[in-house]
Design an enzyme around this catalytic site. Structure first.
Site, short mmCIF file in Angstrom:
data_model
loop_
_atom_site.label_atom_id
_atom_site.label_comp_id
_atom_site.label_asym_id
_atom_site.label_seq_id
_atom_site.Cartn_x
_atom_site.Cartn_y
_atom_site.Cartn_z
NE ARG A 88 -0.75 -14.76 36.69
CZ ARG A 88 -1.42 -15.06 37.80
NH1 ARG A 88 -2.69 -14.71 37.95
NH2 ARG A 88 -0.82 -15.73 38.78
CG ASN A 95 3.94 -8.78 28.25
OD1 ASN A 95 4.79 -7.90 28.13
ND2 ASN A 95 3.71 -9.39 29.40
CG ASP A 148 -1.21 -21.71 38.51
OD1 ASP A 148 -0.47 -20.79 38.91
OD2 ASP A 148 -1.81 -21.66 37.41
NE ARG A 151 3.04 -19.19 42.99
CZ ARG A 151 3.07 -18.31 42.00
NH1 ARG A 151 1.99 -18.13 41.25
NH2 ARG A 151 4.14 -17.60 41.78
CG HIS A 175 -1.08 -18.67 35.02
ND1 HIS A 175 -0.81 -19.24 36.24
CD2 HIS A 175 -0.18 -17.66 34.87
CE1 HIS A 175 0.21 -18.62 36.80
NE2 HIS A 175 0.61 -17.66 35.99
N1 LIG Z 1 3.31 -18.16 33.24
C1 LIG Z 1 3.77 -18.02 34.48
O1 LIG Z 1 3.52 -18.84 35.34
C2 LIG Z 1 4.63 -16.82 34.81
C3 LIG Z 1 5.36 -16.80 36.02
C4 LIG Z 1 6.13 -15.69 36.31
C5 LIG Z 1 6.21 -14.63 35.39
N2 LIG Z 1 5.51 -14.69 34.24
C6 LIG Z 1 5.60 -13.65 33.23
O2 LIG Z 1 6.88 -13.72 32.63
C7 LIG Z 1 7.25 -12.46 32.12
C8 LIG Z 1 8.65 -12.09 32.59
O3 LIG Z 1 8.66 -11.87 33.98
P1 LIG Z 1 10.04 -11.43 34.71
O4 LIG Z 1 9.73 -11.30 36.15
O5 LIG Z 1 11.16 -12.30 34.26
O6 LIG Z 1 10.24 -9.96 34.09
P2 LIG Z 1 11.62 -9.16 33.92
O7 LIG Z 1 11.28 -7.74 33.66
O8 LIG Z 1 12.52 -9.47 35.05
O9 LIG Z 1 12.27 -9.80 32.61
C9 LIG Z 1 11.74 -9.65 31.34
C10 LIG Z 1 12.88 -9.50 30.38
O10 LIG Z 1 12.36 -9.49 29.04
C11 LIG Z 1 13.22 -8.65 28.28
N3 LIG Z 1 12.58 -8.28 27.03
C12 LIG Z 1 11.60 -7.38 26.82
N4 LIG Z 1 11.30 -7.31 25.49
C13 LIG Z 1 12.11 -8.20 24.86
C14 LIG Z 1 12.27 -8.59 23.52
N5 LIG Z 1 11.54 -8.08 22.53
N6 LIG Z 1 13.21 -9.52 23.23
C15 LIG Z 1 13.97 -10.07 24.22
N7 LIG Z 1 13.86 -9.72 25.52
C16 LIG Z 1 12.94 -8.80 25.84
C17 LIG Z 1 13.48 -7.48 29.21
O11 LIG Z 1 14.63 -6.73 28.80
C18 LIG Z 1 13.67 -8.19 30.54
O12 LIG Z 1 15.02 -8.47 30.83
C19 LIG Z 1 6.15 -11.49 32.59
O13 LIG Z 1 5.22 -11.29 31.55
C20 LIG Z 1 5.51 -12.23 33.74
O14 LIG Z 1 4.19 -11.82 33.97
C21 LIG Z 1 4.71 -15.76 33.95
O1 LIG Z 2 1.59 -13.40 39.17
C1 LIG Z 2 2.15 -13.04 38.14
O2 LIG Z 2 1.84 -12.00 37.53
C2 LIG Z 2 3.30 -13.83 37.60
C3 LIG Z 2 3.00 -15.28 37.41
O3 LIG Z 2 1.94 -15.49 36.54
C4 LIG Z 2 2.84 -16.01 38.71
O4 LIG Z 2 1.83 -16.70 38.88
O5 LIG Z 2 3.76 -15.93 39.55
#
Ligand SMILES: NC(=O)c1ccc[n+]([C@@H]2O[C@H](COP(=O)([O-])OP(=O)(O)OC[C@H]3O[C@@H](n4cnc5c(N)ncnc54)[C@H](O)[C@@H]3O)[C@@H](O)[C@H]2O)c1
Ligand SMILES: O=C(O)C[C@H](O)C(=O)O
Length: 307
Positions: A88, A95, A148, A151, A175
Protein backbone atom coordinates in the site's frame (compact mmCIF):
# COMPACT_ATOMS: atom_id res chain seq x y z
CA UNK A 1 -27.95 13.24 6.43
CA UNK A 2 -26.03 14.08 3.27
CA UNK A 3 -22.98 11.95 2.44
CA UNK A 4 -20.37 12.65 -0.24
CA UNK A 5 -18.22 9.84 -1.59
CA UNK A 6 -15.29 10.98 -3.73
CA UNK A 7 -14.04 8.27 -6.08
CA UNK A 8 -16.84 6.34 -7.78
CA UNK A 9 -14.59 3.33 -8.43
CA UNK A 10 -14.84 -0.09 -6.84
CA UNK A 11 -14.77 0.96 -3.16
CA UNK A 12 -16.66 4.26 -3.57
CA UNK A 13 -19.54 2.63 -5.44
CA UNK A 14 -19.69 -0.32 -3.02
CA UNK A 15 -19.77 2.10 -0.09
CA UNK A 16 -22.56 4.16 -1.73
CA UNK A 17 -24.53 0.97 -2.36
CA UNK A 18 -24.31 -0.24 1.26
CA UNK A 19 -25.21 3.22 2.59
CA UNK A 20 -28.27 3.31 0.34
CA UNK A 21 -29.37 -0.24 1.20
CA UNK A 22 -29.17 0.58 4.93
CA UNK A 23 -31.54 3.48 4.15
CA UNK A 24 -30.34 5.98 6.80
CA UNK A 25 -29.05 8.78 4.52
CA UNK A 26 -31.25 11.20 2.59
CA UNK A 27 -28.65 11.78 -0.14
CA UNK A 28 -25.36 10.30 -1.35
CA UNK A 29 -23.30 12.38 -3.82
CA UNK A 30 -20.76 10.36 -5.79
CA UNK A 31 -17.90 12.41 -7.30
CA UNK A 32 -15.27 11.24 -9.78
CA UNK A 33 -12.78 12.92 -12.06
CA UNK A 34 -13.65 10.62 -14.98
CA UNK A 35 -16.25 12.27 -17.22
CA UNK A 36 -19.77 10.90 -16.60
CA UNK A 37 -18.46 7.94 -14.53
CA UNK A 38 -20.04 8.97 -11.21
CA UNK A 39 -23.26 9.96 -12.98
CA UNK A 40 -23.39 6.48 -14.57
CA UNK A 41 -22.72 4.69 -11.26
CA UNK A 42 -25.36 6.86 -9.54
CA UNK A 43 -27.95 6.07 -12.22
CA UNK A 44 -27.19 2.33 -12.10
CA UNK A 45 -27.49 2.34 -8.29
CA UNK A 46 -30.72 4.40 -8.37
CA UNK A 47 -32.20 1.75 -10.66
CA UNK A 48 -31.80 -0.73 -7.75
CA UNK A 49 -33.89 1.48 -5.39
CA UNK A 50 -37.24 -0.16 -6.17
CA UNK A 51 -35.63 -3.62 -6.08
CA UNK A 52 -33.74 -3.10 -2.82
CA UNK A 53 -36.38 -0.88 -1.19
CA UNK A 54 -34.40 2.23 -0.31
CA UNK A 55 -35.25 5.94 -0.49
CA UNK A 56 -31.73 7.41 -0.44
CA UNK A 57 -31.19 9.69 -3.44
CA UNK A 58 -27.88 8.98 -5.20
CA UNK A 59 -26.46 11.77 -7.35
CA UNK A 60 -23.36 11.66 -9.58
CA UNK A 61 -20.97 14.50 -10.36
CA UNK A 62 -17.90 14.88 -12.58
CA UNK A 63 -15.66 16.91 -10.28
CA UNK A 64 -18.38 19.51 -9.53
CA UNK A 65 -18.10 19.99 -5.77
CA UNK A 66 -21.01 22.47 -5.59
CA UNK A 67 -23.22 19.35 -5.62
CA UNK A 68 -21.51 18.18 -2.41
CA UNK A 69 -22.32 21.42 -0.52
CA UNK A 70 -23.22 21.03 3.15
CA UNK A 71 -22.43 17.33 3.37
CA UNK A 72 -22.45 15.96 6.92
CA UNK A 73 -19.96 13.21 6.13
CA UNK A 74 -17.52 12.85 3.23
CA UNK A 75 -15.57 9.73 2.28
CA UNK A 76 -12.35 9.89 0.22
CA UNK A 77 -11.79 6.77 -1.89
CA UNK A 78 -10.19 8.56 -4.84
CA UNK A 79 -6.78 7.37 -5.95
CA UNK A 80 -5.14 4.29 -7.34
CA UNK A 81 -5.39 0.81 -5.82
CA UNK A 82 -2.40 -1.55 -5.61
CA UNK A 83 -1.67 -4.36 -8.03
CA UNK A 84 -0.50 -7.87 -6.99
CA UNK A 85 3.00 -7.77 -5.47
CA UNK A 86 2.78 -4.10 -4.42
CA UNK A 87 2.52 -2.69 -0.90
CA UNK A 88 0.00 0.00 0.00
CA UNK A 89 2.92 2.32 0.84
CA UNK A 90 4.00 2.33 -2.82
CA UNK A 91 0.81 4.27 -3.68
CA UNK A 92 1.88 7.35 -1.74
CA UNK A 93 3.46 9.18 -4.71
CA UNK A 94 0.21 9.39 -6.70
CA UNK A 95 -2.40 9.26 -3.94
CA UNK A 96 -0.99 12.02 -1.69
CA UNK A 97 -1.61 14.69 -4.36
CA UNK A 98 -5.12 13.36 -5.08
CA UNK A 99 -6.14 13.15 -1.41
CA UNK A 100 -4.81 16.65 -0.68
CA UNK A 101 -6.71 18.26 -3.58
CA UNK A 102 -9.92 16.31 -2.94
CA UNK A 103 -9.90 17.08 0.82
CA UNK A 104 -9.52 20.80 0.12
CA UNK A 105 -12.39 20.75 -2.41
CA UNK A 106 -14.65 18.97 0.07
CA UNK A 107 -13.95 21.44 2.90
CA UNK A 108 -14.52 24.46 0.65
CA UNK A 109 -18.15 23.40 0.18
CA UNK A 110 -18.81 21.59 3.48
CA UNK A 111 -16.86 23.39 6.24
CA UNK A 112 -18.49 21.34 9.02
CA UNK A 113 -18.00 17.94 7.42
CA UNK A 114 -16.72 14.80 9.14
CA UNK A 115 -14.11 13.26 6.84
CA UNK A 116 -13.44 9.53 6.41
CA UNK A 117 -10.20 8.73 4.57
CA UNK A 118 -9.96 5.39 2.77
CA UNK A 119 -7.32 5.92 0.04
CA UNK A 120 -4.02 4.14 0.70
CA UNK A 121 -1.60 4.26 2.38
CA UNK A 122 -4.53 5.10 4.61
CA UNK A 123 -2.85 6.04 7.93
CA UNK A 124 -0.51 8.42 6.10
CA UNK A 125 -3.35 9.85 3.97
CA UNK A 126 -5.35 10.47 7.17
CA UNK A 127 -2.31 12.24 8.69
CA UNK A 128 -1.96 14.29 5.49
CA UNK A 129 -5.62 15.38 5.69
CA UNK A 130 -5.11 16.24 9.36
CA UNK A 131 -2.05 18.40 8.63
CA UNK A 132 -3.50 20.07 5.51
CA UNK A 133 -6.97 20.92 6.80
CA UNK A 134 -6.31 21.73 10.45
CA UNK A 135 -9.76 20.42 11.41
CA UNK A 136 -10.47 19.30 14.98
CA UNK A 137 -9.15 15.74 15.30
CA UNK A 138 -12.58 14.25 15.98
CA UNK A 139 -13.59 15.15 12.41
CA UNK A 140 -10.86 13.23 10.57
CA UNK A 141 -11.20 9.44 10.61
CA UNK A 142 -9.18 6.82 8.75
CA UNK A 143 -10.93 3.58 7.81
CA UNK A 144 -8.80 0.43 8.04
CA UNK A 145 -9.28 -1.26 11.40
CA UNK A 146 -13.01 -1.91 10.88
CA UNK A 147 -12.14 -3.84 7.71
CA UNK A 148 -9.15 -5.62 9.26
CA UNK A 149 -11.31 -6.64 12.24
CA UNK A 150 -13.99 -8.05 9.91
CA UNK A 151 -11.27 -10.10 8.19
CA UNK A 152 -9.94 -11.21 11.59
CA UNK A 153 -13.44 -12.41 12.55
CA UNK A 154 -13.74 -14.20 9.21
CA UNK A 155 -10.46 -16.06 9.82
CA UNK A 156 -11.35 -16.83 13.45
CA UNK A 157 -14.73 -18.20 12.38
CA UNK A 158 -12.97 -20.36 9.79
CA UNK A 159 -10.60 -21.75 12.43
CA UNK A 160 -13.41 -22.28 14.96
CA UNK A 161 -15.73 -23.74 12.30
CA UNK A 162 -18.51 -21.43 13.42
CA UNK A 163 -20.45 -18.48 11.96
CA UNK A 164 -18.68 -15.09 12.04
CA UNK A 165 -21.63 -13.76 14.07
CA UNK A 166 -20.44 -15.97 16.98
CA UNK A 167 -17.07 -14.23 17.03
CA UNK A 168 -15.79 -10.90 18.33
CA UNK A 169 -12.32 -9.47 17.87
CA UNK A 170 -10.41 -6.35 16.98
CA UNK A 171 -7.34 -5.34 14.99
CA UNK A 172 -5.46 -2.18 15.92
CA UNK A 173 -2.27 -0.61 14.53
CA UNK A 174 -1.33 0.49 11.04
CA UNK A 175 -3.35 -0.66 8.03
CA UNK A 176 -0.42 -2.43 6.38
CA UNK A 177 0.77 -5.95 5.58
CA UNK A 178 3.13 -5.97 8.57
CA UNK A 179 1.69 -3.31 10.89
CA UNK A 180 -1.69 -4.77 11.89
CA UNK A 181 -2.00 -5.94 15.50
CA UNK A 182 -4.80 -8.54 15.78
CA UNK A 183 -5.71 -8.71 19.48
CA UNK A 184 -5.93 -12.52 19.65
CA UNK A 185 -5.77 -12.70 23.44
CA UNK A 186 -8.94 -10.56 23.70
CA UNK A 187 -10.94 -12.27 20.91
CA UNK A 188 -13.99 -14.25 21.98
CA UNK A 189 -16.60 -16.73 20.81
CA UNK A 190 -19.84 -15.97 22.67
CA UNK A 191 -17.92 -14.35 25.53
CA UNK A 192 -15.44 -17.23 25.86
CA UNK A 193 -11.86 -16.35 24.92
CA UNK A 194 -10.86 -18.05 21.65
CA UNK A 195 -7.63 -19.12 23.39
CA UNK A 196 -9.85 -21.75 25.09
CA UNK A 197 -10.57 -23.38 21.70
CA UNK A 198 -7.54 -22.70 19.48
CA UNK A 199 -3.87 -23.52 19.95
CA UNK A 200 -1.22 -20.78 19.97
CA UNK A 201 -0.02 -22.03 16.58
CA UNK A 202 -3.48 -21.84 15.03
CA UNK A 203 -3.98 -18.35 16.49
CA UNK A 204 -0.64 -17.26 15.04
CA UNK A 205 -1.83 -18.52 11.65
CA UNK A 206 -5.11 -16.60 12.00
CA UNK A 207 -3.18 -13.41 12.85
CA UNK A 208 -0.82 -13.87 9.88
CA UNK A 209 -3.74 -14.49 7.47
CA UNK A 210 -5.47 -11.39 8.83
CA UNK A 211 -2.43 -9.14 8.32
CA UNK A 212 -2.12 -10.09 4.66
CA UNK A 213 -5.89 -10.11 4.09
CA UNK A 214 -5.74 -7.25 1.58
CA UNK A 215 -2.71 -8.66 -0.25
CA UNK A 216 -4.33 -12.11 -0.53
CA UNK A 217 -7.40 -10.64 -2.24
CA UNK A 218 -5.29 -8.35 -4.44
CA UNK A 219 -3.45 -11.41 -5.72
CA UNK A 220 -6.73 -13.21 -6.44
CA UNK A 221 -8.56 -10.25 -8.00
CA UNK A 222 -5.74 -8.42 -9.81
CA UNK A 223 -6.75 -5.24 -7.92
CA UNK A 224 -7.67 -4.63 -4.30
CA UNK A 225 -10.94 -5.64 -2.65
CA UNK A 226 -14.14 -3.56 -2.51
CA UNK A 227 -17.13 -5.36 -0.93
CA UNK A 228 -15.80 -5.61 2.63
CA UNK A 229 -14.09 -2.19 2.38
CA UNK A 230 -17.38 -0.61 1.19
CA UNK A 231 -19.35 -2.35 3.95
CA UNK A 232 -16.81 -1.27 6.58
CA UNK A 233 -17.00 2.39 5.51
CA UNK A 234 -20.81 2.28 5.49
CA UNK A 235 -20.78 0.97 9.08
CA UNK A 236 -18.69 3.96 10.20
CA UNK A 237 -20.99 6.40 8.36
CA UNK A 238 -24.03 4.67 9.91
CA UNK A 239 -22.65 5.04 13.44
CA UNK A 240 -22.05 8.76 12.86
CA UNK A 241 -25.36 9.39 11.06
CA UNK A 242 -27.49 7.65 13.67
CA UNK A 243 -25.29 8.66 16.65
CA UNK A 244 -24.91 4.96 17.47
CA UNK A 245 -21.75 5.46 19.54
CA UNK A 246 -20.35 2.15 18.33
CA UNK A 247 -16.73 1.23 18.96
CA UNK A 248 -14.50 0.62 15.94
CA UNK A 249 -10.74 0.66 15.55
CA UNK A 250 -10.12 3.76 13.38
CA UNK A 251 -7.04 5.70 12.40
CA UNK A 252 -7.00 8.88 14.46
CA UNK A 253 -4.48 11.58 15.38
CA UNK A 254 -2.84 10.60 18.66
CA UNK A 255 -1.50 13.02 21.26
CA UNK A 256 -0.11 10.73 23.95
CA UNK A 257 -2.72 7.96 23.88
CA UNK A 258 -1.03 4.53 23.93
CA UNK A 259 2.22 6.44 24.45
CA UNK A 260 2.11 7.62 20.81
CA UNK A 261 2.33 11.13 19.39
CA UNK A 262 1.96 13.02 16.11
CA UNK A 263 0.65 10.27 13.84
CA UNK A 264 -2.62 8.70 12.77
CA UNK A 265 -2.95 4.99 13.51
CA UNK A 266 -5.71 2.51 14.31
CA UNK A 267 -6.96 2.41 17.89
CA UNK A 268 -10.47 1.79 19.28
CA UNK A 269 -12.71 4.87 19.18
CA UNK A 270 -16.37 5.68 19.84
CA UNK A 271 -18.12 7.01 16.72
CA UNK A 272 -21.18 9.24 17.09
CA UNK A 273 -22.70 12.41 15.67
CA UNK A 274 -19.51 14.40 16.40
CA UNK A 275 -17.26 11.86 14.70
CA UNK A 276 -14.62 10.44 17.03
CA UNK A 277 -16.15 11.13 20.43
CA UNK A 278 -13.56 9.23 22.45
CA UNK A 279 -10.36 7.26 22.05
CA UNK A 280 -10.68 4.08 24.12
CA UNK A 281 -7.42 3.28 25.88
CA UNK A 282 -7.03 -0.45 26.49
CA UNK A 283 -4.59 -1.95 28.92
CA UNK A 284 -2.76 -3.94 26.26
CA UNK A 285 -0.72 -7.09 26.82
CA UNK A 286 3.00 -6.29 26.68
CA UNK A 287 3.48 -8.04 23.31
CA UNK A 288 0.56 -6.13 21.74
CA UNK A 289 1.83 -2.77 23.08
CA UNK A 290 5.28 -3.55 21.62
CA UNK A 291 3.73 -4.53 18.26
CA UNK A 292 1.70 -1.28 18.26
CA UNK A 293 4.85 0.72 18.99
CA UNK A 294 6.69 -0.97 16.07
CA UNK A 295 3.70 -0.42 13.80
CA UNK A 296 3.71 3.29 14.75
CA UNK A 297 7.39 3.57 13.86
CA UNK A 298 6.65 2.14 10.39
CA UNK A 299 3.72 4.54 9.87
CA UNK A 300 5.94 7.47 10.87
CA UNK A 301 8.55 6.35 8.34
CA UNK A 302 5.90 6.44 5.60
CA UNK A 303 4.65 9.83 6.87
CA UNK A 304 8.18 11.21 6.48
CA UNK A 305 7.90 10.56 2.72
CA UNK A 306 5.24 13.30 2.57
CA UNK A 307 7.91 15.96 3.13
N1 LIG B 1 -8.48 1.83 3.77
C1 LIG B 1 -8.93 0.67 3.31
O1 LIG B 1 -9.26 -0.23 4.07
C2 LIG B 1 -9.04 0.47 1.82
C3 LIG B 1 -9.78 -0.62 1.31
C4 LIG B 1 -9.86 -0.78 -0.06
C5 LIG B 1 -9.25 0.14 -0.92
N2 LIG B 1 -8.56 1.18 -0.40
C6 LIG B 1 -7.95 2.20 -1.24
O2 LIG B 1 -9.00 2.98 -1.81
C7 LIG B 1 -8.57 3.55 -3.03
C8 LIG B 1 -9.59 3.28 -4.13
O3 LIG B 1 -9.64 1.91 -4.44
P1 LIG B 1 -10.64 1.39 -5.60
O4 LIG B 1 -10.48 -0.08 -5.66
O5 LIG B 1 -11.99 1.98 -5.42
O6 LIG B 1 -9.95 2.04 -6.89
P2 LIG B 1 -10.65 2.41 -8.28
O7 LIG B 1 -9.57 2.63 -9.27
O8 LIG B 1 -11.70 1.41 -8.60
O9 LIG B 1 -11.39 3.79 -7.98
C9 LIG B 1 -10.72 4.98 -7.72
C10 LIG B 1 -11.48 6.09 -8.37
O10 LIG B 1 -10.88 7.34 -7.99
C11 LIG B 1 -11.06 8.23 -9.09
N3 LIG B 1 -10.18 9.38 -8.97
C12 LIG B 1 -8.85 9.45 -9.18
N4 LIG B 1 -8.41 10.72 -8.97
C13 LIG B 1 -9.49 11.45 -8.60
C14 LIG B 1 -9.69 12.80 -8.25
N5 LIG B 1 -8.68 13.68 -8.21
N6 LIG B 1 -10.93 13.21 -7.94
C15 LIG B 1 -11.98 12.34 -7.97
N7 LIG B 1 -11.85 11.04 -8.31
C16 LIG B 1 -10.62 10.60 -8.62
C17 LIG B 1 -10.76 7.35 -10.30
O11 LIG B 1 -11.26 7.92 -11.51
C18 LIG B 1 -11.44 6.05 -9.91
O12 LIG B 1 -12.76 5.96 -10.42
C19 LIG B 1 -7.19 2.93 -3.30
O13 LIG B 1 -6.18 3.83 -2.90
C20 LIG B 1 -7.18 1.70 -2.44
O14 LIG B 1 -5.88 1.28 -2.10
C21 LIG B 1 -8.44 1.35 0.95
O1 LIG C 1 -5.17 -4.24 0.18
C1 LIG C 1 -5.32 -3.14 -0.33
O2 LIG C 1 -4.43 -2.58 -0.99
C2 LIG C 1 -6.64 -2.45 -0.23
C3 LIG C 1 -7.15 -2.32 1.16
O3 LIG C 1 -6.27 -1.60 1.99
C4 LIG C 1 -7.56 -3.63 1.76
O4 LIG C 1 -7.11 -3.95 2.86
O5 LIG C 1 -8.38 -4.33 1.14
Amino acid sequence: MKVTVVGAGAVGASCAEYIAIKNFASEVVLVDIKENFAEGKAMDLMQTASLNGFDTKIVGSTNDYTKTANSDVAVITSGIPRKPGMTREELIGINAGIVKEVAQNIIKHSPNVILIVVSNPMDTMTYLAHKELGLPKNRIIGMGGALDSARFKYRLAEALECPASDVDGMVIGGHSDTGMVPLTSLATRNSVRVTEFLSDNRLDEVAAETRVGGATLTKMLGTSAWYAPGAAVSSLVHSIACDQKKMFPCSTYLEGEYGLNDLCIGVPVILGKDGIEKVVELDLAEADQKALQESAEAVKKTNSLLE
